[in-house]
Write a protein that holds these residues in place. Structure first.
Motif, PDB file in Angstrom:
ATOM      1  N   PRO A   6      -3.055 -10.369  -9.258  1.00  0.00           N
ATOM      2  CA  PRO A   6      -3.012  -9.795  -7.975  1.00  0.00           C
ATOM      3  C   PRO A   6      -3.807  -8.467  -8.120  1.00  0.00           C
ATOM      4  CG  PRO A   6      -0.934  -9.587  -9.174  1.00  0.00           C
ATOM      5  CD  PRO A   6      -1.978 -10.643  -9.757  1.00  0.00           C
ATOM      6  N   LEU A   7      -4.266  -8.033  -6.785  1.00  0.00           N
ATOM      7  CA  LEU A   7      -5.002  -6.574  -6.895  1.00  0.00           C
ATOM      8  C   LEU A   7      -4.048  -5.621  -7.108  1.00  0.00           C
ATOM      9  CD1 LEU A   7      -6.624  -6.770  -3.349  1.00  0.00           C
ATOM     10  CD2 LEU A   7      -7.477  -7.437  -5.553  1.00  0.00           C
ATOM     11  N   ASP A   8      -4.564  -4.286  -7.588  1.00  0.00           N
ATOM     12  CA  ASP A   8      -3.865  -3.065  -7.951  1.00  0.00           C
ATOM     13  C   ASP A   8      -3.857  -2.683  -6.656  1.00  0.00           C
ATOM     14  OD1 ASP A   8      -3.242  -0.734  -8.551  1.00  0.00           O
ATOM     15  OD2 ASP A   8      -4.617  -0.351 -10.122  1.00  0.00           O
ATOM     16  N   LEU A   9      -2.562  -2.311  -6.091  1.00  0.00           N
ATOM     17  CA  LEU A   9      -2.392  -1.735  -4.792  1.00  0.00           C
ATOM     18  C   LEU A   9      -1.737  -0.657  -4.867  1.00  0.00           C
ATOM     19  CD1 LEU A   9      -1.185  -5.084  -2.775  1.00  0.00           C
ATOM     20  CD2 LEU A   9      -3.345  -3.988  -2.648  1.00  0.00           C
ATOM     21  N   SER A  10      -1.791   0.348  -6.103  1.00  0.00           N
ATOM     22  CA  SER A  10      -0.980   1.296  -6.333  1.00  0.00           C
ATOM     23  C   SER A  10      -1.382   2.330  -5.662  1.00  0.00           C
ATOM     24  CB  SER A  10      -1.032   1.678  -8.025  1.00  0.00           C
ATOM     25  OG  SER A  10      -2.459   1.935  -8.291  1.00  0.00           O
ATOM     26  N   HIS A  11      -2.699   2.476  -4.725  1.00  0.00           N
ATOM     27  CA  HIS A  11      -3.153   3.469  -4.076  1.00  0.00           C
ATOM     28  C   HIS A  11      -2.082   3.609  -2.969  1.00  0.00           C
ATOM     29  CE1 HIS A  11      -5.229  -0.199  -2.917  1.00  0.00           C
ATOM     30  NE2 HIS A  11      -5.180   0.430  -1.713  1.00  0.00           N
ATOM     31  N   HIS A  12      -1.448   2.513  -2.590  1.00  0.00           N
ATOM     32  CA  HIS A  12      -0.543   2.521  -1.569  1.00  0.00           C
ATOM     33  C   HIS A  12       0.967   3.041  -1.981  1.00  0.00           C
ATOM     34  CE1 HIS A  12      -2.705   0.642   1.259  1.00  0.00           C
ATOM     35  NE2 HIS A  12      -2.921  -0.275   0.881  1.00  0.00           N
TER      36      HIS A  12
ATOM     37  N   ARG B 208       7.939  -6.393 -15.723  1.00  0.00           N
ATOM     38  CA  ARG B 208       7.044  -5.390 -16.136  1.00  0.00           C
ATOM     39  C   ARG B 208       5.677  -5.404 -15.509  1.00  0.00           C
ATOM     40  NH1 ARG B 208      10.693  -3.323 -17.454  1.00  0.00           N
ATOM     41  NH2 ARG B 208       9.236  -1.198 -16.763  1.00  0.00           N
ATOM     42  N   ALA B 209       5.050  -4.178 -15.380  1.00  0.00           N
ATOM     43  CA  ALA B 209       3.532  -4.346 -14.540  1.00  0.00           C
ATOM     44  C   ALA B 209       3.025  -5.061 -15.396  1.00  0.00           C
ATOM     45  CB  ALA B 209       3.376  -2.778 -14.369  1.00  0.00           C
ATOM     46  N   GLU B 210       3.027  -4.868 -16.813  1.00  0.00           N
ATOM     47  CA  GLU B 210       1.942  -5.469 -17.642  1.00  0.00           C
ATOM     48  C   GLU B 210       2.431  -6.803 -17.769  1.00  0.00           C
ATOM     49  OE1 GLU B 210       4.103  -3.006 -18.477  1.00  0.00           O
ATOM     50  OE2 GLU B 210       4.749  -3.195 -20.365  1.00  0.00           O
ATOM     51  N   ALA B 211       3.230  -7.367 -17.203  1.00  0.00           N
ATOM     52  CA  ALA B 211       3.546  -8.751 -17.100  1.00  0.00           C
ATOM     53  C   ALA B 211       2.461  -9.591 -16.663  1.00  0.00           C
ATOM     54  CB  ALA B 211       4.801  -9.214 -16.801  1.00  0.00           C
TER      55      ALA B 211
ATOM     56  N   ALA C  13       3.771  -5.712 -10.238  1.00  0.00           N
ATOM     57  CA  ALA C  13       3.624  -4.153 -10.403  1.00  0.00           C
ATOM     58  C   ALA C  13       4.403  -3.527  -9.217  1.00  0.00           C
ATOM     59  CB  ALA C  13       2.061  -3.652 -10.104  1.00  0.00           C
ATOM     60  N   ILE C  14       4.468  -4.088  -8.086  1.00  0.00           N
ATOM     61  CA  ILE C  14       5.299  -3.631  -7.065  1.00  0.00           C
ATOM     62  C   ILE C  14       6.886  -3.727  -7.356  1.00  0.00           C
ATOM     63  CG2 ILE C  14       5.977  -3.873  -4.233  1.00  0.00           C
ATOM     64  CD1 ILE C  14       3.038  -4.752  -4.150  1.00  0.00           C
ATOM     65  N   VAL C  15       7.154  -4.893  -7.944  1.00  0.00           N
ATOM     66  CA  VAL C  15       8.748  -4.972  -8.402  1.00  0.00           C
ATOM     67  C   VAL C  15       9.013  -3.812  -9.237  1.00  0.00           C
ATOM     68  CG1 VAL C  15      10.227  -6.418  -9.720  1.00  0.00           C
ATOM     69  CG2 VAL C  15       8.827  -7.476  -7.720  1.00  0.00           C
TER      70      VAL C  15
ATOM     71  N   THR D  17      11.326  -1.076  -0.074  1.00  0.00           N
ATOM     72  CA  THR D  17       9.919  -1.228  -0.051  1.00  0.00           C
ATOM     73  C   THR D  17       9.266  -0.200   0.662  1.00  0.00           C
ATOM     74  OG1 THR D  17      10.411  -3.551   0.163  1.00  0.00           O
ATOM     75  CG2 THR D  17       8.374  -3.055   0.789  1.00  0.00           C
ATOM     76  N   VAL D  18       9.768   0.405   1.791  1.00  0.00           N
ATOM     77  CA  VAL D  18       9.116   1.311   2.701  1.00  0.00           C
ATOM     78  C   VAL D  18       9.162   2.625   1.688  1.00  0.00           C
ATOM     79  CG1 VAL D  18       9.609   2.676   4.663  1.00  0.00           C
ATOM     80  CG2 VAL D  18       9.678   0.387   4.987  1.00  0.00           C
ATOM     81  N   GLU D  19      10.199   2.707   1.068  1.00  0.00           N
ATOM     82  CA  GLU D  19      10.171   4.209   0.161  1.00  0.00           C
ATOM     83  C   GLU D  19       8.885   4.025  -0.941  1.00  0.00           C
ATOM     84  OE1 GLU D  19      13.916   5.273  -1.664  1.00  0.00           O
ATOM     85  OE2 GLU D  19      12.617   6.509  -3.115  1.00  0.00           O
ATOM     86  N   ALA D  20       8.659   2.654  -1.394  1.00  0.00           N
ATOM     87  CA  ALA D  20       7.598   2.564  -2.438  1.00  0.00           C
ATOM     88  C   ALA D  20       6.446   2.812  -2.067  1.00  0.00           C
ATOM     89  CB  ALA D  20       8.138   1.275  -3.112  1.00  0.00           C
ATOM     90  N   LEU D  21       6.309   2.312  -0.486  1.00  0.00           N
ATOM     91  CA  LEU D  21       5.059   2.289  -0.055  1.00  0.00           C
ATOM     92  C   LEU D  21       4.637   3.124   0.972  1.00  0.00           C
ATOM     93  CD1 LEU D  21       4.926  -1.524  -0.090  1.00  0.00           C
ATOM     94  CD2 LEU D  21       3.825  -0.298  -1.680  1.00  0.00           C
TER      95      LEU D  21
END
Lengths: 619, 619
Positions: A26-32, A11-14, A384-386, A189-193
């Protein structure tokens, strides 16, 4: 739904948001994250679990078929012991001993007990209650969790965090999710990012991009092309990407021309035994490249199927063959935590080890260590990416096949304390099965590395001794003695691969007798066809199909060929390597244009066809 | 690359453009391909094959690992005989005989020989030369072709074209491609046929849409939501979608409001044993709906995992239980070609049978017939659409796992003439394995249908006899006699499912004593919680999670619950069905608001969590 009490981990919050022991989250990379990825909902599954876990609850809510109706009562296999193959360093295997079809030593009841198979059984129902240890068909062949089959997931998660990458610098460490192989892992991964971009409807300024090596595994890169991504090559040397210099990473990013789209925010890279060049990226180089990625906010997708196949003998043997001094061994990298295994500690480690930001997404696969047909691998990256990839998985592949997940889990984790009646049947004709466990798995990897390293050496030995065309000039009579000029023409060159499955051969077509009459690319295509003819009968992968841009293909793609020493049999290695060497010799003897094999109109399509075939076949 | 001489079948150009025997080629529907899908290149693989097929060629071009290094020497299994389960019609199985954990009859050496398992072996290397018949690990665990493992692909292709759908009206017939399950099949189909739309950047006029049933399998529909697709419900009755009337298909399409986006060009539908309503669409209805789809150029995605589970006894038993005349049996549909099997001929056939345009994309899966954990299924549609999905597959899942492909191929196709030494070992303790072949597969399906049909009947029997609350009014003394008013309150109703795994129960909360004080949705949520408590301990799937829009959820989603009779054991069916009935009775006895179980704040999240779990678990 046997896995009710299995904690739903990724989970992201883990990730702890606070520092722990000096390590930063880790950095918050959700802007990607792509727009589609952002649209995916968070899971509400936790709120539901309290109902699911009520003791004795009669579950009419699920939509599962009944496990009693699965036609498979067991899954079984004859499997190798981890010691089947000799590790490196050792002598080449005596060909007489490898005549059986497993390519290893002889099977059965000989004194080579380590090569005999043993019998593995996945029972229909196991009485083990801990879902992280329960391996049976009732659970494995039922619908399951997208992160992976709980026992296999937990084994791989621990192996990844404690043995493969015990030094990931961010707080909490990485999370994993299983994939149906690294091609699937990359696609997700490419679809996510990345966002899709279309020339006919979108602004050029919105176009996103992905960096890759100057010669790249194009089947991966092709995943990005239909999405409209800019594919942006970075200059390489024998290690891999160059940080500095013209065309190096800093140059590409610092001087990015916005009129071509956004500055690339993704990098696709194979860092060990790179396909096709066999480049192997040192820790020092990784640190330099990572710093640049951090500066420009680039996410690194590290695809390393050949990671275990690092060949320590290559440097020395290459030097020896060329009469050079053996280079001083590089100082081994030192990290705080050991993997627990000298073999793993000796390998050049992943980008994850320098991943202070949490911007590395690593793809692992069982394709090269068990078999490609597994369609089984895993992604390692920040939680968070997982979590986002988990949501993609839920509405696409759902999970890898339970057939392979249970068979690999059983192989690695061994029979659990409580086994079904089926497994208890005495099997007089075979060894009792004991799971490989982490020790056995690492031993298996070392044995595989040994097998491939011996093949690599065999091929390179032959290629090495045939690089030059030796030609005697017209003998000259002098009063004193008969003498002749021996001219030595270098027809090709290559580095002995430090890892992987390929020799990347640079041909020097400018030394060919017809070089002044026929242009290089035509000579190259003609040479490729020439090799496929009798008596040579060799098929190589042309550099053109690894060229990410038409410019690279035109400039130098035609100078290279990739030879794989992995697939053909031990005996074929010799025949094929010699065939190549003889073919080169034969081709360099052609002095009349008319004797060149004609290059048919469809040669480019044919070579591309090899790549298309490779879409499935890792060519 | 053992499959070099395997003809690469599913090509767009495989479809004859000319009429053959009066049948027309399928329509060109490429205007529906997404931009990304259009960007995917055609394959050049054919141009390459001539080099690949040179006799004796030494292949250094591929990038394959060596099959001699796979740790699996064999794959084996104990498998059921196709006759393990009794087909319909027959008497309910005596519970005493189903005590063993396979839920069928007793295993082992009893007189019930049909229930004993036999032993299947996939050898490491087979000497069979025809790749369409060769089943071994050297091929199955290697990289393979995206359309599927050649023997399994060819078996399924033939089974699909000749047995399942022998009446597809367009010239050349349909093509297939294997998937890693129908969720994957749907994701690829939606990717091929729809463009992503984002509220914040795209014009509303560009937004695409997908039609679905008014109550739908939301896990499928959720696949479309993050892509920005409009999800557009169509009104249903007990069969499925309604062609006419307000909210019916014609109405939705003819009166489409362009201000909401494009008129939907996709339809997602489960036509047999629909999830959650168990609706089963007649041939007549199919023809009507198809004509409308043809008129408005809508592509039909038919997802039919429950196709084989059609229950002929439901109509009669429902009528009998309700004291109604048994309806006259529908006239069986008649098509030109028989499937070759009375069982298959008796089933309501797919939309493919009326697919004159080639606009049906059908999803099949082994999840309900073998096991969900297979992650194995196939898509059937016109060749040009298969060709595009093939290209998507090549750069995502590549192929289903070779573990499951080879095991299912061996199960269906049986040992091939030349078997390895491993398979020849005498196995004294088990039957000799013979593959099921088409006959056995159909027999297996009939047996499965029988198992599920008996469960359905058992649950419905109990639910049927508890639909009413019988209440005696205050006895009235009259001069003549003591008498009382018995009031009969209908608490719920349902149709006996004609197919599938679910009973779709409509609750009449307006008959509840508290109906005037507590609104329906709150009563419904309270009821759901009430059932999870002792002594009932029943978990149902609430209608809310099958409601495609908030409007439907608010209007009537809360009135429905879905009960699955498939997953729980034979004994649990009884316990759970009675538990539900008792729970309803108990709930209808609550007369004080304070006695209602309180609905916690997170109830909606909890119910959604069930759906999220269902993303993996077909809830």
């Amino acid at each position: 739904m046997a896995d009710a009490d299995f904690e739903y981990l990724p989970r992201a919050e883990a990730t702890p948001e606070v520092e722990s022991g000096g390590a930063k989250a880790p950095l918050d990379l959700s802007h990607h994250f792509s727009r589609v990825t952002k649209n995916r909902k968070e899971s509400s599954i936790k709120s539901f679990y309290k109902y699911f876990q009520i003791a004795g609850i009669g579950n009419l809510a699920g939509g599962l078929p009944n496990a009693a109706f699965f036609p498979y009562d067991t899954l079984e296999a004859q499997i190798a012991q981890p010691e089947r193959f000799k590790p490196t360093p050792n002598d080449p295997v005596d060909p007489g001993k490898v005549a059986n079809r497993f390519g290893g030593l002889s099977l059965g009841k000989t004194h080579h007990d380590v090569t005999a198979p043993s019998h593995l059984t996945v029972p229909h129902a196991s009485s083990v209650t801990n879902p992280l240890q329960k391996i049976d068909l009732t659970s494995a062949l039922q619908y399951g969790l997208a992160q992976g089959y709980p026992p296999l997931y937990s084994f791989l998660r621990q192996f990844t965090r404690e043995n493969l990458h015990p030094n990931v610098p961010y707080a909490g460490g990485p999370e994993i999710i299983l994939t149906v192989g690294s091609t699937d892992g990359l696609a997700k991964t490419v679809e996510a990012l990345s966002n899709i971009w279309s020339e006919e409807r979108d602004w050029i300024r919105e176009r996103e991009g992905i960096l890759c090596e100057e010669f790249a595994y194009m089947n991966a890169v092709q995943t990005c092309r239909p999405r409209g991504l800019n594919v942006v090559p970075v200059k390489i040397d024998f290690e891999g990407m160059l940080p500095g210099g013209k065309g190096g990473l800093e140059d590409v990013l610092a001087n990015w021309d916005e009129s071509k789209g956004k500055r690339p925010h993704l990098m696709y890279t194979v860092t060990i035994g790179q396909n096709p060049t066999s480049g192997t990226l040192s820790v020092k180089r990784r640190k330099e490249l990572y710093a640049i990625c951090s500066k420009y906010d680039v996410i690194i997708i590290e695809d390393d199927p050949y990671w275990y196949l690092q060949f320590p003998s290559a440097v020395g043997k290459e030097a020896e063959a060329r009469g050079l001094a053996t280079p001083r061994a590089e100082e081994p990298h030192k990290f705080e935590n050991s993997s627990g295994f000298p073999f793993l500690d000796s390998l050049v480690p992943s980008y994850l080890n320098v991943d202070y930001d949490g911007r590395v997404v690593r793809l692992d696969t069982f394709s090269k260590t068990v078999a490609p047909g597994c369609r089984l691998g895993w992604i390692t990256t920040q939680p968070a990416i997982v979590e986002r990839i988990l949501r993609i998985t839920e509405s696409s592949t759902q999970q890898p096949s339970g057939f392979v997940q249970s068979m690999v889990a059983e192989l690695l984790m061994g029979p659990q304390p409580a086994v079904s009646e089926f497994a208890k049947k005495s099997k007089a004709d075979q060894l009792t099965f004991t799971g490989w466990k982490v020790d056995g798995w690492v031993r298996w990897l070392a044995g595989l590395r040994g097998q491939y390293e011996r093949r690599m050496n065999r091929m390179c030995d032959i290629l090495e001794s045939n690089r030059y065309q030796l030609k005697q000039g017209t003998p000259t009579k002098s009063s004193e003695s008969d003498w002749a000029v021996i001219s030595k023409t270098e027809m090709y060159n290559f580095d002995w691969p430090r890892a992987g499955m390929f020799v990347w051969i640079q041909m020097f077509f400018d030394t060919h007798p017809l070089a002044k009459e026929v242009d290089g690319p035509t000579l190259s295509q003609s040479f490729w066809v020439f090799l496929t003819r009798k008596p040579y009968l060799i098929l190589l992968a042309p550099g053109a199909i690894f060229s990410p841009t038409p410019e690279i293909m035109a400039e130098k793609g035609w100078q290279y060929f990739r030879a794989c020493f992995a697939a053909v049999s031990e005996e074929e290695i010799e025949r094929c390597s010699q065939g190549f060497a003889d073919g080169v010799k034969g081709f360099w003897l052609i002095k009349d244009k008319k004797d060149l094999p004609s290059v048919e109109d469809d040669i480019e399509a044919a070579q591309e066809g090899l790549m298309d075939l490779g879409m499935n076949m890792a060519c």
